[in-house]
Design an enzyme around this catalytic site. Structure first.
Site, short mmCIF file in Angstrom:
data_model
loop_
_atom_site.label_atom_id
_atom_site.label_comp_id
_atom_site.label_asym_id
_atom_site.label_seq_id
_atom_site.Cartn_x
_atom_site.Cartn_y
_atom_site.Cartn_z
N ASN A 30 54.08 33.54 24.26
CA ASN A 30 55.00 33.89 23.17
C ASN A 30 54.51 35.10 22.39
OD1 ASN A 30 56.59 31.75 23.79
ND2 ASN A 30 55.60 30.35 22.35
N THR A 33 52.88 23.61 24.98
CA THR A 33 52.00 23.06 26.04
C THR A 33 50.81 22.43 25.34
OG1 THR A 33 51.01 25.24 26.08
CG2 THR A 33 52.52 24.71 27.86
N LYS A 65 51.51 30.54 21.66
CA LYS A 65 50.68 30.54 22.88
C LYS A 65 50.83 31.91 23.51
CE LYS A 65 54.09 28.07 25.75
NZ LYS A 65 55.12 27.62 24.80
N ASP A 75 58.34 34.24 20.05
CA ASP A 75 59.30 33.18 20.31
C ASP A 75 59.38 32.20 19.15
OD1 ASP A 75 60.95 31.31 21.19
OD2 ASP A 75 59.77 30.67 22.91
N ASP A 134 54.27 27.00 17.84
CA ASP A 134 54.26 27.16 19.30
C ASP A 134 53.65 28.49 19.68
OD1 ASP A 134 56.72 27.09 21.98
OD2 ASP A 134 54.60 26.60 21.89
#
Ligand SMILES: COc1ccc(C(=O)Nc2ccccc2)cc1NC(=O)CCSCc1cnc2[nH]ccc2c1
Length: 260
Positions: free
Chosen positions: A140, A170, A137, A153, A135
């Site tokens: 994060n 996302t 992105k 994150d 994840d």
């Protein structure tokens, strides 16, 4: 911050509110003994019950305790009282990389290459520890007081023992095999690195709709940078440039700041 058997909330002075997650709020805090400033994440046990996320948090704490890399946000310690779980996290004083990208519109090749190199190094370290982030992105990614990138994150970090199937993050940053709910492994992070490299240089992710005039505001980007992006945004995950090869790519070698 010295290691201690059992921390408690009374060991900290709580400062300003700095962020909110699904499970609770994050505050700036100072450890009284050492004066060390940290980010204290307060997670309500009732929320963990509601979302049945005890095991997820436990696994995440285990994952985090094994990680120690300059570009991965540290989880120094954790403790709990009757109603709350507290995570003592590293504080990244310059905040979200995303906000910096919005204010600068796009990064210089030196800055972009430095962040891509930091990410590749951090991901190589995580994969060595059999952790897929999945994840990555801009939201994060945080920046510490020296401007060094921190992957922050781990809401979705998993031990990559088996192939993973759950969707997360996302759509902008998801690798094709994840969008198509196919099996995937840590090569998903390499795809995301290609997306991020593009977004650092152009200010928008590559597959986002073109702006109203149908033309990208494309600042002058070197051929080497485009070469790296094309070698990462490859549908066949087995053909994506490996993290080791990214770190040796001419664009990274000539532009990245070695101090990270
Ligand atoms: C290693 O990191 C983490 C480890 C675990 C968890 C977590 O909550 N896990 C969870 C919770 C409940 C159920 C299951 C799993 C979250 C993080 N990381 C963050 O929450 C983002 C940075 S918060 C700190 C921080 C620092 N520095 C800043 N500078 C500006 C804002 C800011 C914010």
């Amino acid at each position: 911050m010295a290691a201690k058997e059992e921390w408690s909330i009374s060991d900290f002075e709580i400062g300003k509110f700095i962020g909110e997650g699904k499970f609770g709020k994050v505050y700036l805090a100072r450890e009284k003994q050492s004066g060390y400033v940290v980010a204290l994440k307060v997670i309500f046990k009732a929320k963990l019950e509601k979302y049945r996320s005890h095991a997820h948090l436990r696994r995440e704490i285990e994952i985090q305790h094994g990680l120690n890399h300059p570009n991965v946000l540290r989880l120094f310690a954790w403790f709990h009282d009757e109603t709350r779980v507290f995570l003592v996290l590293e504080y990244a004083a310059r905040g979200e990389l995303y906000k910096l990208l919005k204010s600068l519109h796009h990064f210089s090749e030196k800055r972009a290459a430095t962040y891509v190199s930091s990410l590749a190094g951090a991901l190589a370290y995580c994969h060595e520890k059999h952790v897929i982030h999945r994840d990555i992105k801009p939201e994060n990614l945080l920046l510490d007081i020296e401007g060094r990138l921190k992957i922050a994150d781990f809401g979705w970090a998993v031990q990559s023992n088996a192939k993973r199937h759950t969707m997360c993050g996302t759509i902008d940053y998801l690798a094709p095999e994840m969008v198509e709910k196919k099996e995937h492994d840590h090569a998903v992070d390499n795809w995301t690195l290609g997306i991020l490299c593009y977004e650092f240089l152009y200010g928008v992710p590559p597959f986002e709709a073109e702006d109203e005039y149908g033309t990208f505001r494309s600042p002058a980007v070197s051929v080497e940078a485009k070469d790296l992006i094309c070698k990462l945004l490859v549908k066949d995950s087995s053909k994506r440039l490996s993290l080791q090869k990214i770190l040796k790519h001419p664009w990274i070698v000539t532009h990245a700041d070695p101090s990270g």
